[in-house]
Design an enzyme around this catalytic site. Structure first.
Site, PDB file in Angstrom:
ATOM      1  N   GLN A 169       0.875  -1.161   7.183  1.00  0.00           N
ATOM      2  CA  GLN A 169       2.089  -0.930   6.401  1.00  0.00           C
ATOM      3  C   GLN A 169       1.857  -1.138   4.910  1.00  0.00           C
ATOM      4  O   GLN A 169       2.656  -1.757   4.215  1.00  0.00           O
ATOM      5  CB  GLN A 169       3.214  -1.833   6.913  1.00  0.00           C
ATOM      6  CG  GLN A 169       3.599  -1.487   8.331  1.00  0.00           C
ATOM      7  CD  GLN A 169       4.759  -2.314   8.846  1.00  0.00           C
ATOM      8  OE1 GLN A 169       5.396  -3.061   8.105  1.00  0.00           O
ATOM      9  NE2 GLN A 169       5.040  -2.182  10.124  1.00  0.00           N
ATOM     10  N   CYS A 170       0.780  -0.585   4.432  1.00  0.00           N
ATOM     11  CA  CYS A 170       0.363  -0.725   3.037  1.00  0.00           C
ATOM     12  C   CYS A 170       0.375   0.652   2.384  1.00  0.00           C
ATOM     13  O   CYS A 170       0.179   1.673   3.048  1.00  0.00           O
ATOM     14  CB  CYS A 170      -1.057  -1.316   3.007  1.00  0.00           C
ATOM     15  SG  CYS A 170      -1.784  -1.465   1.371  1.00  0.00           S
ATOM     16  N   LEU A 171       0.570   0.676   1.084  1.00  0.00           N
ATOM     17  CA  LEU A 171       0.490   1.929   0.345  1.00  0.00           C
ATOM     18  C   LEU A 171      -0.869   2.606   0.578  1.00  0.00           C
ATOM     19  O   LEU A 171      -0.969   3.826   0.637  1.00  0.00           O
ATOM     20  CB  LEU A 171       0.692   1.658  -1.150  1.00  0.00           C
ATOM     21  CG  LEU A 171       0.544   2.846  -2.090  1.00  0.00           C
ATOM     22  CD1 LEU A 171       1.656   3.862  -1.832  1.00  0.00           C
ATOM     23  CD2 LEU A 171       0.592   2.378  -3.531  1.00  0.00           C
TER      24      LEU A 171
END
Length: 163
Positions: free
Chosen positions: A35-37
């Protein structure tokens, strides 16, 4: 002197995998998060892996929840996310700590010059990358903003594959 071959990593099934199994390969070790850019880098990592795997290149991914809880998934849910949602075929290990009090021995080695003899570079975020030569030595690192398909990474991999 220690190399990454002195370490084990936990697979999703809980079994230890000796990193000595990757002896003689050029490796890119990266801490990941779902759930990271930078999660979009999974696609680029897979392209990089496909480009060089036949020449002795491997990617070892270590999911980590150390940065703003961006890896909440564990176990089979995490494995499914990586294998099916992101369609990666390179090695992915069980979620682990890459910084802090519970840092795994492997990441202590990767990030400390006093351990690896070459570089000091603790991950500052998800998708920090370490380049390992065929002798199991840390030779370079790349910040999360560096695309896996960047010229800098590809040139370094090419050089190491020819050595």
């Amino acid at each position: 002197m220690k190399t990454i071959y002195n370490f084990d990593a936990l697979q999703f099934n809980g079994k230890k995998k000796s990193l000595a199994d990757f002896e003689g390969k050029v490796l890119l070790i990266v801490n990941t998060a779902s759930q990271c850019l930078f999660t979009r880098q999974f696609k680029s990592l897979e392209k990089l892996y496909q480009k060089y795997k036949e020449r002795g290149f491997e990617i070892l991914a270590f999911p980590s929840n150390n940065f703003r809880n961006q890896e909440p998934l564990t176990g089979s849910t995490l494995e499914t996310f990586c294998r099916i949602n992101q369609q990666v075929s390179f090695s992915i290990f069980k979620r682990s700590h890459v910084i802090g009090e519970y840092t795994t021995p492997l990441y202590n080695f990767l990030s400390n010059k006093s351990e690896n003899g070459r570089i000091n570079s603790k991950p500052s975020w998800n998708f920090h990358k370490y380049l390992i030569n065929r002798q199991g030595e840390v030779v370079d690192f790349f910040y999360p903003i560096t695309s896996p398909l960047s010229g800098k990474i590809c040139r370094n991999i090419e050089r190491l594959l020819q050595e």
